[in-house]
Design a protein around this motif. Structure first.
Motif, short mmCIF file in Angstrom:
data_model
loop_
_atom_site.label_atom_id
_atom_site.label_comp_id
_atom_site.label_asym_id
_atom_site.label_seq_id
_atom_site.Cartn_x
_atom_site.Cartn_y
_atom_site.Cartn_z
N THR A 34 0.83 -1.21 0.00
CA THR A 34 0.00 0.00 0.00
C THR A 34 0.86 1.26 0.00
O THR A 34 0.55 2.23 -0.69
CB THR A 34 -0.93 0.01 1.22
OG1 THR A 34 -1.69 -1.21 1.23
CG2 THR A 34 -1.89 1.18 1.17
N VAL A 38 0.10 3.89 -2.95
CA VAL A 38 -0.61 5.13 -2.61
C VAL A 38 0.07 6.38 -3.15
O VAL A 38 -0.61 7.28 -3.67
CB VAL A 38 -0.81 5.21 -1.09
CG1 VAL A 38 -1.23 6.61 -0.67
CG2 VAL A 38 -1.87 4.21 -0.63
N VAL A 164 -8.69 -1.37 2.94
CA VAL A 164 -8.73 -0.45 4.08
C VAL A 164 -7.51 0.47 4.08
O VAL A 164 -7.61 1.69 4.25
CB VAL A 164 -8.83 -1.23 5.41
CG1 VAL A 164 -8.65 -0.29 6.59
CG2 VAL A 164 -10.17 -1.92 5.51
N LEU A 165 -6.34 -0.11 3.87
CA LEU A 165 -5.12 0.70 3.84
C LEU A 165 -5.12 1.67 2.67
O LEU A 165 -4.67 2.82 2.80
CB LEU A 165 -3.90 -0.21 3.77
CG LEU A 165 -3.64 -1.10 4.99
CD1 LEU A 165 -2.48 -2.05 4.72
CD2 LEU A 165 -3.36 -0.26 6.22
N SER A 166 -5.65 1.24 1.52
CA SER A 166 -5.71 2.12 0.35
C SER A 166 -6.66 3.30 0.59
O SER A 166 -6.38 4.43 0.18
CB SER A 166 -6.16 1.33 -0.89
OG SER A 166 -5.25 0.30 -1.18
N ILE A 167 -7.79 3.02 1.24
CA ILE A 167 -8.74 4.10 1.54
C ILE A 167 -8.10 5.13 2.47
O ILE A 167 -8.22 6.35 2.26
CB ILE A 167 -10.02 3.51 2.16
CG1 ILE A 167 -10.80 2.72 1.10
CG2 ILE A 167 -10.90 4.62 2.73
CD1 ILE A 167 -11.97 1.97 1.67
N ILE A 168 -7.40 4.65 3.49
CA ILE A 168 -6.75 5.57 4.43
C ILE A 168 -5.67 6.39 3.72
O ILE A 168 -5.59 7.62 3.88
CB ILE A 168 -6.14 4.79 5.61
CG1 ILE A 168 -7.24 4.13 6.43
CG2 ILE A 168 -5.31 5.72 6.50
CD1 ILE A 168 -6.73 3.20 7.52
N GLY A 169 -4.86 5.72 2.89
CA GLY A 169 -3.81 6.44 2.17
C GLY A 169 -4.38 7.44 1.17
O GLY A 169 -3.86 8.57 1.06
N THR A 170 -5.44 7.05 0.44
CA THR A 170 -6.06 7.98 -0.51
C THR A 170 -6.66 9.18 0.20
O THR A 170 -6.57 10.31 -0.29
CB THR A 170 -7.13 7.23 -1.32
OG1 THR A 170 -6.56 6.08 -1.94
CG2 THR A 170 -7.73 8.14 -2.37
N ALA A 171 -7.28 8.94 1.35
CA ALA A 171 -7.85 10.06 2.13
C ALA A 171 -6.76 11.04 2.57
O ALA A 171 -6.95 12.26 2.50
CB ALA A 171 -8.61 9.52 3.33
N LEU A 172 -5.61 10.50 2.99
CA LEU A 172 -4.51 11.38 3.41
C LEU A 172 -3.98 12.19 2.23
O LEU A 172 -3.66 13.38 2.38
CB LEU A 172 -3.39 10.54 4.02
CG LEU A 172 -3.72 9.85 5.36
CD1 LEU A 172 -2.57 8.97 5.81
CD2 LEU A 172 -4.04 10.89 6.43
N LEU A 186 -15.14 12.85 1.45
CA LEU A 186 -15.22 11.89 2.54
C LEU A 186 -16.58 11.89 3.22
O LEU A 186 -17.05 10.86 3.71
CB LEU A 186 -14.13 12.18 3.56
CG LEU A 186 -12.68 11.96 3.08
CD1 LEU A 186 -11.69 12.41 4.14
CD2 LEU A 186 -12.45 10.51 2.71
#
Length: 220
Positions: A34, A38, A164-172, A186
């Motif tokens: 990820t 990302v 889950v990790l991709s969603i968190i990284g994309t949000a950041l 978001l």
């Protein structure tokens, strides 16, 4: 019957915890994959700002530190970022394959244990069960049902961690690029998902009603 002998979600996850070594390796590889995937969408916007709009930033400065001054220019920066993008993409792809291999090994071992237990119980099944339920129904537990468990552990669980990790990284990344637009996206996504689920349930009910009407019309 203990939880580990149950074939529900809790029992399957409890059996998966027996392979802690593979689980730890698979999750660490998922995190690294990820981290490789990302940053890729962030590289091109950086090139637009720092090269096309002529606003040098940390990326251009970093490249300049490791290249001769004669090479400095848009071609060098774009090629360097292109090369980095390819390396990150290939690394993410390889790591995802390795991660899937670990989860596949866990899935095969769990399904092998389940098949062993079912075979031991097969000898205690009464003959009347074969007559009432049919041999095909009993055999489906050894093939179809276990394949569902295999696919769940091998594909769904591994993809869940990466997703889950991709969603968190994309949000950041979105928050880093434009925090106002990121907050809007978001906040709106949960609403879109909710209405999609509502519409999906309604479509499912309509499909069931359609099938019933078709069966009734065929009988008439």
């Amino acid at each position: 019957m203990t939880t580990e002998n149950n074939y529900d979600l809790t029992g399957i996850l409890r059996q998966a915890l027996h392979f802690k070594k593979h689980l730890v390796k698979a999750n660490l590889i998922a995190i690294i994959a990820t981290l490789c995937a990302v940053p890729v969408p962030l590289l091109l916007p950086l090139m637009v700002d720092e090269v096309l709009l002529d606003q040098p930033g940390p990326t251009v400065s970093f490249i300049n530190q490791f290249t001769p001054e004669l090479w400095h220019g848009p071609v060098l920066y774009i090629l360097a970022v292109l090369l980095l993008t390819l390396i990150l993409r290939i690394a993410a792809l390889i790591l995802n394959v390795v991660q899937s291999r670990y989860f596949t090994l866990i899935a095969k071992r769990i399904t092998f244990r389940i098949r062993q237990k079912l075979i031991h119980r097969l000898g205690r099944i009464a003959i009347s069960e074969y007559e009432s339920r049919g041999s095909g129904s009993i055999a489906s537990h050894f093939i179809t049902d276990i394949e569902v468990i295999d696919n769940f552990i091998g594909n769904t669980v591994s993809r869940f961690v990466v997703a889950v990790l991709s969603i968190i990284g994309t949000a950041l990344i979105l928050l880093f690029l434009h925090w106002q637009l990121a907050l809007l996206i978001l906040l709106m996504n949960p609403l879109v998902i909710y209405f999609t689920m509502v519409v999906g349930k309604r479509v499912k009910q309509l499909k069931k009603r359609k099938i019933r009407l078709l069966r009734f019309s065929s009988k008439v």
